[in-house]
Design an enzyme around this catalytic site. Sequence first.
Site, mmCIF file in Angstrom:
data_model
loop_
_atom_site.group_PDB
_atom_site.id
_atom_site.type_symbol
_atom_site.label_atom_id
_atom_site.label_comp_id
_atom_site.label_asym_id
_atom_site.label_seq_id
_atom_site.Cartn_x
_atom_site.Cartn_y
_atom_site.Cartn_z
ATOM 1 N N GLY A 57 0.839 -1.195 0.000
ATOM 2 C CA GLY A 57 0.000 0.000 0.000
ATOM 3 C C GLY A 57 0.871 1.239 0.000
ATOM 4 O O GLY A 57 2.063 1.164 0.278
ATOM 5 N N CYS A 84 5.445 -5.983 1.542
ATOM 6 C CA CYS A 84 5.806 -4.577 1.416
ATOM 7 C C CYS A 84 5.214 -3.762 2.582
ATOM 8 O O CYS A 84 5.605 -3.947 3.708
ATOM 9 C CB CYS A 84 5.383 -4.055 0.043
ATOM 10 N N TYR A 85 4.197 -2.927 2.338
ATOM 11 C CA TYR A 85 3.592 -2.220 3.475
ATOM 12 C C TYR A 85 3.077 -3.233 4.496
ATOM 13 O O TYR A 85 3.161 -3.001 5.707
ATOM 14 C CB TYR A 85 2.444 -1.317 3.005
ATOM 15 N N HIS A 175 7.410 -7.481 -3.914
ATOM 16 C CA HIS A 175 6.084 -7.917 -4.379
ATOM 17 C C HIS A 175 6.190 -9.240 -5.136
ATOM 18 O O HIS A 175 6.474 -9.235 -6.342
ATOM 19 C CB HIS A 175 5.465 -6.848 -5.294
ATOM 20 N N GLU A 177 3.848 -11.008 -6.189
ATOM 21 C CA GLU A 177 2.694 -11.230 -7.079
ATOM 22 C C GLU A 177 2.912 -10.681 -8.485
ATOM 23 O O GLU A 177 2.153 -11.004 -9.388
ATOM 24 C CB GLU A 177 1.420 -10.621 -6.474
ATOM 25 N N ASP A 232 -19.386 -12.981 -21.295
ATOM 26 C CA ASP A 232 -19.881 -12.889 -19.916
ATOM 27 C C ASP A 232 -21.378 -13.202 -19.805
ATOM 28 O O ASP A 232 -21.792 -14.029 -18.992
ATOM 29 C CB ASP A 232 -19.611 -11.504 -19.319
ATOM 30 N N SER A 234 -23.194 -14.721 -21.920
ATOM 31 C CA SER A 234 -23.482 -16.081 -22.387
ATOM 32 C C SER A 234 -23.216 -17.108 -21.294
ATOM 33 O O SER A 234 -24.030 -18.007 -21.054
ATOM 34 C CB SER A 234 -22.619 -16.425 -23.601
ATOM 35 N N LYS A 374 -11.856 -12.590 -15.788
ATOM 36 C CA LYS A 374 -12.260 -12.876 -17.171
ATOM 37 C C LYS A 374 -11.829 -14.269 -17.644
ATOM 38 O O LYS A 374 -12.607 -15.010 -18.226
ATOM 39 C CB LYS A 374 -11.650 -11.810 -18.085
#
Length: 518
Positions: A57, A84-85, A175, A177, A232, A234, A374
Amino acid sequence: MTQHDRLLIIDFGSQVTQLIARRLRELSVYCEIHPFQNVTDDFLADFNPKAVILSGGPSSVFAEGAPKPPASVFQLGIPVLGICYGQQVMMHLLGGKVERGHGTAEFGRAYVTPKDVKLSLLDGWFEEDREQVWMSHGDHVSEIAPGFEVYGTSPNAPFAITADVDRHFYAVQFHPEVHHTPNGKKLYENFVRLAGFTGDWTMGAYREDAIAKIREQVGDKKVICGLSGGVDSSVAAVLIHEAIGDQLTCVFVDHGLLRMNEADEVVSMFRDHYNIPLIHADETDLFLGELEGMSDPEQKRKTIGRLFIDVFQKYANEIEGAEFLAQGTLYPDVIESVSFSGGPSVTIKSHHNVGGLPEKMGLKLVEPLRELFKDEVRALGRELGLPDSFIGRHPFPGPGLAIRCPGEITRDKLDILRHADAVYIDQIRKHGLYDEIWQAFVAILPVRTVGVMGDGRTYDYACALRAVTSVDGMTADYYPFSHEFLGETATRIINEVQGINRVTYDITSKPPGTIEWE
Ligand code: XMP
């Protein structure tokens, strides 16, 4: 309903918190992101996490009212990972020290080297003697909390990797990620393994859960779903149909601005293949009538949006006793982001051009894809048997071909455009390039040019081919087709499509251009 192992990500406002969720989802771990303000003791008890991750953050633990997790996070006896933060706030709360970043801020690529002692969190790390990581911090930890040891250092972060193994508290300054920490996923994999996750969050499990939830929410009431033919709506429709059968009716508004054969494909897929009750609202005349003579892009969009709502409402009203509206809202649309100064701010995009309708019509929402990204929606679509050719389709805008026909829209121009577009897409598929491209289409230009074909002079429309690569549609670059491909495609379009005698290729990136022409 199955109760999955749950991981809680407490968000302190990092730009990349969503990526933590991505990495965990890839490991079949169920997680939710919640802004720190919402995470109270009661919330924790209710959520019952098997592990917690404290995100990065932009704050400093020295700032007044600096964001913190509740102290009880560290008393639950479950593994906690601070990033991190998240690392700084963890040290700060557990008795270590954090220093302001003067002169030692570190942004970008860095290399962490290991200490002698082994840490299970780092299994598979340091096969070379160092690991590339991504740093982005101003403040840094200057003294670790009692019980912690150091397991990795970087030139500017002596406490790059720290842990209190007995309590299963782990804290890293970088990080893991992001893409720029190439081995980062391994670290998450180890963390969830140490926390005892079994990887039970599969698409099959999601499908079963979602079906049970839809049945519980809807009971014996009726649901309306606005089908656009996009992935989406569908997937949402097929899933809901599997849950409640013919209590679902789909409304497909055909504005006459679709691509070649698109309406037929949607109708045959949903009505004939899936046996879903479907209203095909062919309102071509209404839309094209109102658009006649209109050339301003905004006016076109607004007109289409307004008519769409009117038409949808008209058909929806015919479905007696409907109490619910299905929407294909996705996870990134509902994630609460933390605003720095105020409370959590919720960003929710309007969907399928029916924004505002649920309140107006007194309908409640069914949103079975709210927890999915998605690509997970695509995976669910495959799980539900939707064909790959359908699931992998390029995005198509709500206003359809109207925004690919700059200037006035006429039926003639639309027919020419549809034909040219079909040839172009056929070329792209034949050359095996479709899946490398984010979006490809033809725009018909509001200009006619002189040409010569055989012995005669022609005076026909020019068109522009567009193909871009992109991750999210926010930025884009043109696709570098070979000259051979472009030459062959231009020849095919001019030979096969009556009404076009000139083909250009649009090599504008976004920004400064947009993907669509209007
Ligand atoms: P632009 O042209 O803004 O497009 O670079 C970015 C992405 O959004 C799609 N797009 C739309 N989608 N209604 C939609 O549903 C619209 O009015 C609209 N305008 C653009 C576009 O196709 C691309 O994927």
